[in-house]
Design an enzyme around this catalytic site. Sequence first.
Site, PDB file in Angstrom:
ATOM      1  N   CYS A   1     -71.579 -23.501 122.328  1.00 16.13           N
ATOM      2  CA  CYS A   1     -70.844 -22.883 123.666  1.00 16.13           C
ATOM      3  C   CYS A   1     -70.691 -21.455 123.843  1.00 16.13           C
ATOM      4  CB  CYS A   1     -69.358 -23.588 123.532  1.00 16.13           C
ATOM      5  SG  CYS A   1     -68.443 -23.807 124.948  1.00 16.13           S
TER       6      CYS A   1
ATOM      7  N   HIS B   1     -71.223 -29.521 123.388  1.00 14.15           N
ATOM      8  CA  HIS B   1     -70.561 -29.644 122.200  1.00 14.15           C
ATOM      9  C   HIS B   1     -71.151 -30.765 121.378  1.00 14.15           C
ATOM     10  CE1 HIS B   1     -67.134 -26.973 122.425  1.00 14.15           C
ATOM     11  NE2 HIS B   1     -67.338 -26.880 123.786  1.00 14.15           N
TER      12      HIS B   1
ATOM     13  N   GLU C   1     -70.683 -31.874 118.553  1.00 12.74           N
ATOM     14  CA  GLU C   1     -69.472 -32.290 117.738  1.00 12.74           C
ATOM     15  C   GLU C   1     -68.679 -33.124 118.288  1.00 12.74           C
ATOM     16  OE1 GLU C   1     -67.089 -29.151 119.476  1.00 12.74           O
ATOM     17  OE2 GLU C   1     -69.238 -29.471 118.780  1.00 12.74           O
TER      18      GLU C   1
END
Length: 357
Positions: free
Chosen positions: A247, A330, A332
């Site tokens: 990001c 993202h 994660e």
Amino acid sequence: MKAYLILADGSVYTGEAFGADRDAVCEVVFNTSMTGYTEVLTDPSYYGQGVIMTYPIEGNYGVNYADMESRNIWVKCFIVREYTTLASNFRSEISLDELLKKYNIPAISGVDTRALTKKIRLSGTMGGYLTRNPNFNKDEIVAQLKEYKITDAVKSVTRCGSVNYHGGGMRVVLLDFGAKDNIIESLRRRGLDVTVYPAETPAEEIIALSPDGIMLSNGPGDPTECVEVIENLKKLYATDIPIFGICLGHQLMALATGAKTEKLKYGHRGANHPVKDLALGRVFITSQNHGYVVSTVDPEAAEISHINVNDGTVEGLRYKNKNIFTVQFHPEACPGPQDTEYLFDKFIEMMGGKHNA
């Protein structure tokens, strides 16, 4: 009690107040996730913003502290269609209203979030002012909103000092530009030893540690504002240390290598954004939260590795003759799909290790 949301274009939305009893000035954005309001509220990338949730009901599963993505709530205010006090979830510890009051965050329900989101899509992200005062001066507020800009975002959310999370394996330095806790967890779960450092930690200090890899986290704000960080990344780029950026970290590494960034009209925020991995020829559903993108790339330094299927924007870069890759989304997740967690395994392999997730 009534609450009033005034936008920079002069429009006013009236609803019911909940959360903290205070006024808030913000940049109004929207998130299309169907779940995950706790994670959204505690994601540092939302610093300075008022978040519209497009899903029509919020609060229905309460709040569990374990779902928080950081130590604080970073949004300025919360905007929903319907808020419910009835939380049906055995994990729930407190209500959404109680969480917002605890962290002094105001909120409004009962507004037409569909119409509000359409306005942001058509007109672009704009300033907003949330108040419970029925006697507000609209002209003064609109003038204030037209001047509003989020500044010092990374400096406001980064940690003050370093902290180590023992994993027993290879050592990774995570530069905290507004890191979500699940980035740390995704690394630890793979047996890595993670040390988190403040955003503006000098490159010389990081290099002296001789880490096996460096992780560049997500974060808020305009990436071009992070002048000192960009200068440090230029020095880290010159080393042979493997680097993985997410990001804002993706944007900052791009700027450090001669690329340019630009602000999107209304950003990408949600858990359902399709991204194509050009090397694999596959499309993955990703979680995203950003208002800026890499707009041009120096072809001598990097090549585009991922693109957004919806609008064709850059979603990933692979750096030439370097052990460096970065993505705009993202991997994660939380909230969101776990389709792209393979990138953490790729990072481990790039460091010369074997993943055990």
